[in-house]
Motif scaffolding. Structure first.
Motif, PDB file in Angstrom:
ATOM      1  N   GLU A  10       2.482 -31.474   1.589  1.00 43.87           N
ATOM      2  CA  GLU A  10       2.681 -32.315   0.242  1.00 43.87           C
ATOM      3  C   GLU A  10       3.742 -33.388   0.693  1.00 43.87           C
ATOM      4  O   GLU A  10       3.789 -34.652   0.043  1.00 43.87           O
ATOM      5  CB  GLU A  10       3.023 -31.460  -0.770  1.00 43.87           C
ATOM      6  N   THR A  13       1.663 -36.519   2.406  1.00 43.82           N
ATOM      7  CA  THR A  13       0.773 -37.071   1.568  1.00 43.82           C
ATOM      8  C   THR A  13       1.596 -37.555   0.375  1.00 43.82           C
ATOM      9  O   THR A  13       1.176 -38.956  -0.117  1.00 43.82           O
ATOM     10  CB  THR A  13      -0.204 -36.079   0.903  1.00 43.82           C
ATOM     11  N   ASN A  14       2.590 -37.090  -0.342  1.00 43.22           N
ATOM     12  CA  ASN A  14       3.247 -37.801  -1.266  1.00 43.22           C
ATOM     13  C   ASN A  14       3.968 -39.164  -0.785  1.00 43.22           C
ATOM     14  O   ASN A  14       3.971 -40.235  -1.586  1.00 43.22           O
ATOM     15  CB  ASN A  14       4.649 -37.054  -2.023  1.00 43.22           C
ATOM     16  N   GLU A  15       4.513 -39.244   0.214  1.00 45.56           N
ATOM     17  CA  GLU A  15       5.093 -40.467   0.750  1.00 45.56           C
ATOM     18  C   GLU A  15       4.215 -41.313   1.283  1.00 45.56           C
ATOM     19  O   GLU A  15       4.360 -42.596   0.990  1.00 45.56           O
ATOM     20  CB  GLU A  15       6.099 -40.155   2.025  1.00 45.56           C
ATOM     21  N   ALA A  17       1.221 -41.745  -0.444  1.00 46.10           N
ATOM     22  CA  ALA A  17       0.874 -42.166  -1.555  1.00 46.10           C
ATOM     23  C   ALA A  17       1.667 -43.040  -2.235  1.00 46.10           C
ATOM     24  O   ALA A  17       1.449 -44.291  -2.773  1.00 46.10           O
ATOM     25  CB  ALA A  17       0.578 -40.911  -2.650  1.00 46.10           C
ATOM     26  N   ASP A  18       3.025 -42.839  -1.979  1.00 41.08           N
ATOM     27  CA  ASP A  18       4.223 -43.831  -2.624  1.00 41.08           C
ATOM     28  C   ASP A  18       3.912 -45.111  -2.086  1.00 41.08           C
ATOM     29  O   ASP A  18       4.330 -46.360  -2.427  1.00 41.08           O
ATOM     30  CB  ASP A  18       5.533 -43.249  -2.190  1.00 41.08           C
ATOM     31  N   ARG A  19       3.710 -45.260  -0.630  1.00 38.48           N
ATOM     32  CA  ARG A  19       3.641 -46.435   0.040  1.00 38.48           C
ATOM     33  C   ARG A  19       2.488 -47.141  -0.017  1.00 38.48           C
ATOM     34  O   ARG A  19       2.257 -48.462  -0.448  1.00 38.48           O
ATOM     35  CB  ARG A  19       3.852 -46.444   1.476  1.00 38.48           C
ATOM     36  N   GLY A  21       0.229 -46.477  -2.816  1.00 38.47           N
ATOM     37  CA  GLY A  21      -0.104 -46.873  -4.386  1.00 38.47           C
ATOM     38  C   GLY A  21      -1.065 -45.645  -4.870  1.00 38.47           C
ATOM     39  O   GLY A  21      -2.131 -45.921  -5.557  1.00 38.47           O
ATOM     40  N   SER A  23      -3.653 -42.149  -2.549  1.00 36.28           N
ATOM     41  CA  SER A  23      -3.878 -41.470  -1.434  1.00 36.28           C
ATOM     42  C   SER A  23      -5.594 -41.033  -1.177  1.00 36.28           C
ATOM     43  O   SER A  23      -5.728 -39.862  -0.743  1.00 36.28           O
ATOM     44  CB  SER A  23      -3.100 -40.199  -1.217  1.00 36.28           C
ATOM     45  N   ASN A  44      -1.921 -50.518  -3.734  1.00 30.84           N
ATOM     46  CA  ASN A  44      -1.208 -51.421  -3.017  1.00 30.84           C
ATOM     47  C   ASN A  44      -1.931 -51.982  -1.639  1.00 30.84           C
ATOM     48  O   ASN A  44      -1.528 -52.777  -0.694  1.00 30.84           O
ATOM     49  CB  ASN A  44      -0.025 -50.956  -2.444  1.00 30.84           C
TER      50      ASN A  44
END
Length: 261
Positions: A10, A13-15, A17-19, A21, A23, A44
């Motif tokens: 996780e 995948t979280n990082e 998704a952060d980059r 915008g 996943s 993004n």
């Protein structure tokens, strides 16, 4: 060995998704150097993301990252970002949208590849510890040595025809060598796309580097490459290995039987 995107921790995948915008990940259909390879889309934009966890996978992906950051030819996708977390190395490349190149005889994509080869043939190898010819191919000849950046794996899977021209992906096997080595490595892919060995050589002869190498050196290269793939395919059941054994064998036989060189 490829694994599914959902198997990522996780934290990874979280990082991503952060980059990006988001996943939404669509796995790549070809290639096997990285354990994860997928097109990821979010608010993004879109990125092609590779991730590795094994020692070999991380070494390979870190090498590809270094090369990709150093390569300045316009046909190489840019590195957008990268990070390491939870034991994973994750690299995002510019997303290249389009079909894989068609290298069959008379295909217009051959012109695009020819233009790319002109650029590559003049590209100095970056100082990032590239493979040597022997390290990449398993055999050597003094004529293979040089200072040019050689991709060495210009099969259709690594050639994408985009709206902005041809993009060459997957620089994980980049090598410092003489420019003719790139052309010789292309012969099996041309044969696999429908060219006869003679047609493949005729097409490659338009590039000046082809005429710089002695016929006996090409004979030696073709023979050793065919022997390598024949040996590999006899020890494994992978279809792509059998294909390369077939295609390299056909070129080697042609050069052995042909008396016009």
């Amino acid at each position: 060995m490829r694994i599914d995107w959902t198997a990522l921790p996780e934290a990874v995948t979280n990082e991503v998704a952060d980059r990006v915008g988001g996943s939404h990940a669509v796995p790549a259909g070809t290639g096997d150097h990285a354990e994860i390879a997928a097109t990821v889309t979010g608010t993004n934009g879109t990125a092609f993301v590779k991730a590795a966890h094994s020692d070999f996978g991380i070494r390979s992906l870190r090498f590809e990252l270094r090369v990709s950051e150093a390569v300045s030819v316009p046909h190489s996708p840019a590195v957008q970002w990268h990070f390491e977390t939870a034991g994973w190395l994750v690299v995002a490349f510019e997303h290249c949208a389009g079909p894989h190149a068609d290298l069959s005889p008379s295909s217009p994509d051959l012109d695009l590849l020819g233009e790319a080869l002109e650029v590559l043939g003049k590209a100095q190898a970056p100082d990032v510890g590239l493979f040597s010819p022997k390290g990449r191919l398993g055999f050597e000849h003094p004529a293979m040595d040089g200072d040019t950046l050689v991709h060495t794996d210009l099969g259709p899977a690594n050639l994408i025809v985009t709206s902005r021209g041809l993009r060459i992906v997957d620089w994980a096997m980049a090598t410092k060598a003489a420019p003719w080595v790139e052309l010789a490595m292309l012969v099996p892919w041309l044969i696999g796309s429908g060219h006869t060995p003679q047609q493949a050589e005729t097409w490659l002869a338009q590039h000046p580097a082809w005429s710089t190498v002695e016929p006996l050196v090409l004979d030696d290269f073709a023979t050793k490459n065919a022997e390598k793939w024949a040996s590999k395919s006899s020890q494994a059941n992978a279809g792509w290995m059998r294909d390369l054994a077939d295609w390299t064998g056909r070129w080697s036989t042609y050069r052995r039987m042909s008396g016009n060189h």
